[in-house]
Design an enzyme around this catalytic site. Structure first.
Site, PDB file in Angstrom:
ATOM      1  N   CYS A  29      48.826  46.575  41.735  1.00 29.77           N
ATOM      2  CA  CYS A  29      48.929  45.815  40.481  1.00 29.77           C
ATOM      3  C   CYS A  29      50.191  46.194  39.712  1.00 29.77           C
ATOM      4  O   CYS A  29      50.849  45.339  39.110  1.00 29.77           O
ATOM      5  CB  CYS A  29      47.713  46.082  39.595  1.00 29.77           C
ATOM      6  SG  CYS A  29      46.156  45.650  40.367  1.00 29.77           S
TER       7      CYS A  29
HETATM    8  C1  BEZ Z   1      45.868  48.274  43.589  1.00 27.77           C
HETATM    9  O1  BEZ Z   1      46.290  47.570  42.685  1.00 27.77           O
HETATM   10  O2  BEZ Z   1      46.563  49.110  44.116  1.00 27.77           O
HETATM   11  C2  BEZ Z   1      44.474  48.116  44.094  1.00 27.77           C
HETATM   12  C3  BEZ Z   1      43.465  47.798  43.218  1.00 27.77           C
HETATM   13  C4  BEZ Z   1      42.175  47.676  43.715  1.00 27.77           C
HETATM   14  C5  BEZ Z   1      41.918  47.874  45.065  1.00 27.77           C
HETATM   15  C6  BEZ Z   1      42.952  48.162  45.940  1.00 27.77           C
HETATM   16  C7  BEZ Z   1      44.243  48.297  45.443  1.00 27.77           C
END
Ligand code: BEZ
Length: 208
Positions: free
Chosen positions: A45
């Site tokens: 994210c």
């Molecule tokens: C991420 O943004 O890295 C992420 C968020 C939830 C699950 C897997 C990755």
């Protein structure tokens, strides 16, 4: 409720990192790139938020406003944005919707319960100035989106609206476009005086 292409994007009032907004009023005469992500302070994210901020000029060129969402609070978003700016070397100014009670995430079907009951998957809605949904995409939590594709599809939709054309597989701005089957050859002569290549009667390529 399933949100489908061509339908009016559901309206809502909500707190964002840029203050309270009414979604439709905020879109105004622009296009919107509305996208959800699972959570603040997560790695994928963070890169997506940074990329969106880095592409601010590209979105502006396309009269398109980005707006993010996760099921976190405004305070959490605001402190996370400092990290996004620091780690991704950017300055994030677009709004991020605060949705701790999942109201908007559920309205837009961003919660996929088999993945998570509380965190959104990576949904994309491209919405036009008439507030119609023009594209939906859903990515899993573990895969960051391809922002070249997001810009490409906005280009294709806007060109299609302006020139009454469709775009072939892997189309890029400047490539040949398709005259849709709904336009007869007689009508096409007026709309596309530059002519076209008729590969098949149903596959006509032209330049715009
Ligand atoms: C991420 O943004 O890295 C992420 C968020 C939830 C699950 C897997 C990755």
């Amino acid at each position: 409720m399933t949100l489908r292409i061509g339908e009016t994007a559901p309206d809502f009032d909500v707190e964002t990192t840029n203050g309270k907004i009414n979604f439709h009023d905020w879109i105004g005469d622009s296009w919107a790139f509305f996208f959800s992500h699972p959570a603040d302070y997560t790695p994928v994210c963070t890169t997506e938020m940074g990329r969106t901020a880095q592409l601010a000029d590209e979105f502006a060129k396309r009269n398109t406003k980005p707006i993010g969402l996760s099921t976190d609070t405004v305070e959490e978003h605001k402190t996370w944005i400092l990290d996004v700016n620091d780690t991704q070397n950017t300055s994030l100014t677009f709004p991020i919707v605060a949705d701790p009670d999942l109201k908007i995430a559920k309205l837009y079907e961003m919660i996929h319960p088999s993945e998570s009951a509380t965190a959104a998957v990576r949904s994309v809605f491209i919405i036009d100035p008439n507030k119609k949904i023009r594209l939906t995409m859903t990515y899993p939590m573990s895969v960051g989106r391809n922002f070249d594709e997001i810009l490409r599809v906005i280009d294709a939709l806007q060109l299609g609206d302006a020139k009454r054309v469709a775009t072939p597989a892997d189309w890029r701005p400047g490539d040949k476009v398709i005259i849709p089957p709904s336009i007869s050859n007689d009508e096409a002569k007026d709309i596309f005086p530059q002519g076209w290549d008729e590969v098949r009667s149903y596959l006509r390529l032209t330049e715009v």
